[in-house]
Scaffold this active site. Structure first.
Site, short mmCIF file in Angstrom:
data_model
loop_
_atom_site.label_atom_id
_atom_site.label_comp_id
_atom_site.label_asym_id
_atom_site.label_seq_id
_atom_site.Cartn_x
_atom_site.Cartn_y
_atom_site.Cartn_z
NE ARG A 1 -3.95 -5.33 5.57
CZ ARG A 1 -3.63 -5.21 4.08
NH1 ARG A 1 -4.45 -5.45 3.45
NH2 ARG A 1 -2.56 -4.32 4.03
N GLY B 1 0.72 -1.34 -0.07
CA GLY B 1 0.04 0.01 0.03
C GLY B 1 1.02 1.07 -0.25
CG ASP C 1 -2.14 -0.03 8.57
OD1 ASP C 1 -3.02 1.05 8.02
OD2 ASP C 1 -2.31 -1.06 8.10
CG ASP D 1 4.07 -6.99 7.37
OD1 ASP D 1 3.29 -6.50 7.24
OD2 ASP D 1 4.07 -8.17 8.02
CG ASP E 1 1.29 -2.54 10.56
OD1 ASP E 1 2.12 -1.76 10.05
OD2 ASP E 1 0.38 -3.20 9.99
NE ARG F 1 -2.25 -4.92 -1.28
CZ ARG F 1 -1.89 -4.12 -0.23
NH1 ARG F 1 -0.95 -4.39 0.62
NH2 ARG F 1 -2.59 -3.05 -0.04
CB THR G 1 2.68 0.70 6.27
OG1 THR G 1 1.37 0.64 6.75
CG2 THR G 1 3.49 0.82 7.42
O1 F6P Z 1 -1.58 -1.01 5.02
C1 F6P Z 1 -2.16 -0.01 4.68
C2 F6P Z 1 -3.96 -0.02 4.36
O2 F6P Z 1 -4.28 1.28 4.09
C3 F6P Z 1 -4.65 -0.46 5.55
O3 F6P Z 1 -4.85 0.27 6.43
C4 F6P Z 1 -5.93 -1.08 4.74
O4 F6P Z 1 -6.44 -2.07 5.65
C5 F6P Z 1 -5.27 -1.41 3.42
O5 F6P Z 1 -4.13 -0.98 3.63
C6 F6P Z 1 -6.17 -1.22 2.33
O6 F6P Z 1 -5.57 -2.05 1.46
P1 F6P Z 1 -6.17 -1.48 -0.20
O7 F6P Z 1 -5.98 -0.25 -0.62
O8 F6P Z 1 -5.46 -2.66 -1.21
O9 F6P Z 1 -7.66 -1.76 -0.13
#
Ligand code: F6P
Length: 323
Positions: A172, A11, A128, A103, A130, A72, A126
């Protein structure tokens, strides 16, 4: 060390561009050839690898997203994919790889660096926050600032109508965005995956608030909270307290975009610089973090999702300050 490559993966997070800029300019300063890879690991597999110059990264420090794009990549999880990646990197004589991501991206880098002789350095990017081994990740500060701007606006309209709002923020598996944005906006309740909240207790408090004519309440919920997110929380509140005027707002991907804050630009610049420095020093296969304002190296296999214990004091603060 002669030729290094940089990519962004997973992300996106605000500040990734500032990190790319720092890598490119530090590399060039040390007379390295710096290559950019488009779309993360997928770009290595597709050989989307191109030389970068100092001016390739002009005018990007303030931009959200990532000029290198991101993706990804499933193929990189497989040995065959990583082997192909190695062959493509070797075509450009790349002898150092810098991966900016979360990660999942470090997991790939760790396997890759064990199997092939290309040292890797990870930079935690990120929203998050995390990841173990760093106090902050690139993008978190911008995301929480975006969230508080939005939540402040929600409070205005909540206040005008005497409403209860359930606001879902990203995260997440981690509740840091919820915790920080909730405290900073004076939210009455914060729900996050690291701490089990009994929704019934919250409902009881809402009822007590109603009895003392406090009708404006904000509940900030991390998307990863076990209760099932803002819609489910609101559904259960409406079921028990139909008299409360309850609304839901899911902030979503606005939290991922936008111009990075000063804090994120500086974090990304320091980390990008430190990544090249580490490669030059022969420090390999680590993630760059900043702990207590000092550069900190964590072996890539330890740079994993950090589901940390949250100090209960935080929740005492929430309760006392929002009462
Ligand atoms: O890891 C970053 C994040 O924004 C999370 O907070 C969220 O759950 C996820 O990515 C969303 O991913 P995507 O943009 O692939 O839907």
């Amino acid at each position: 060390l002669n030729n290094i490559a940089v990519l962004t993966s997973g992300g996106d997070a605000p500040g990734m561009n500032a990190a790319v800029r720092a890598v490119v300019r530090t590399g060039i300063y040390h007379q390295l050839n710096v290559f950019g890879v488009m779309y993360g690991y997928r770009g290595i597999l597709k050989n989307e690898i191109f030389p970068m110059e100092s001016k390739s990264v002009a005018n990007i420090i303030q931009r959200g997203g990532t000029i290198l794009k991101t993706a990804r990549c499933k193929e990189f999880y497989e040995y065959e994919g990583r082997k192909k990646a190695y062959e493509n990197l070797k075509k450009h004589n790349i002898d150092g790889l810098i991966v900016i991501g979360g990660d999942g991206s470090f997991n790939g880098a760790q396997k890759f660096s064990q199997e092939f002789d290309i040292p890797c350095i990870g930079l935690p990017g990120t929203i998050d926050k995390d990841i173990a081994g760093t106090d902050f990740t690139i993008g978190f500060d911008t995301a929480v600032n975006t969230a508080i701007e939005a939540i402040d606006k929600i409070r205005d309209t909540a206040d005008a109508h005497d409403r209860l709002f359930v606001i879902e923020v990203m995260g997440r598996d981690a509740g840091y965005i919820a915790l920080h944005s909730g405290i900073a906006t004076g939210a009455e309740h914060i729900m996050m995956p690291e701490r089990k909240t009994e929704l019934n207790d919250i409902i009881e408090e809402l009822q007590a608030n109603e009895r003392r004519k406090k009708l404006v309440n904000l509940i900030v919920v991390a998307e990863g909270d076990d209760t099932g997110g803002a819609n489910e929380v609101a559904r259960r509140i409406k079921e028990t307290c139909p008299q409360l005027d309850t609304r839901v707002c899911i902030l979503g991907h606005i939290q991922r975009g936008g111009s990075p804050t000063c804090t994120d630009r500086i974090l990304a610049s320091r980390m990008g610089y430190a990544a090249v420095d580490a490669l030059l020093e022969g420090i390999h296969n680590v993630m760059i973090g900043i702990v207590n304002d000092k550069i900190h190296y964590t072996p890539l296999d330890k740079a994993v999702k950090a589901k940390q214990e949250i100090d209960p004091e935080w929740f005492k603060i929430v309760k006392i300050l929002a009462s």
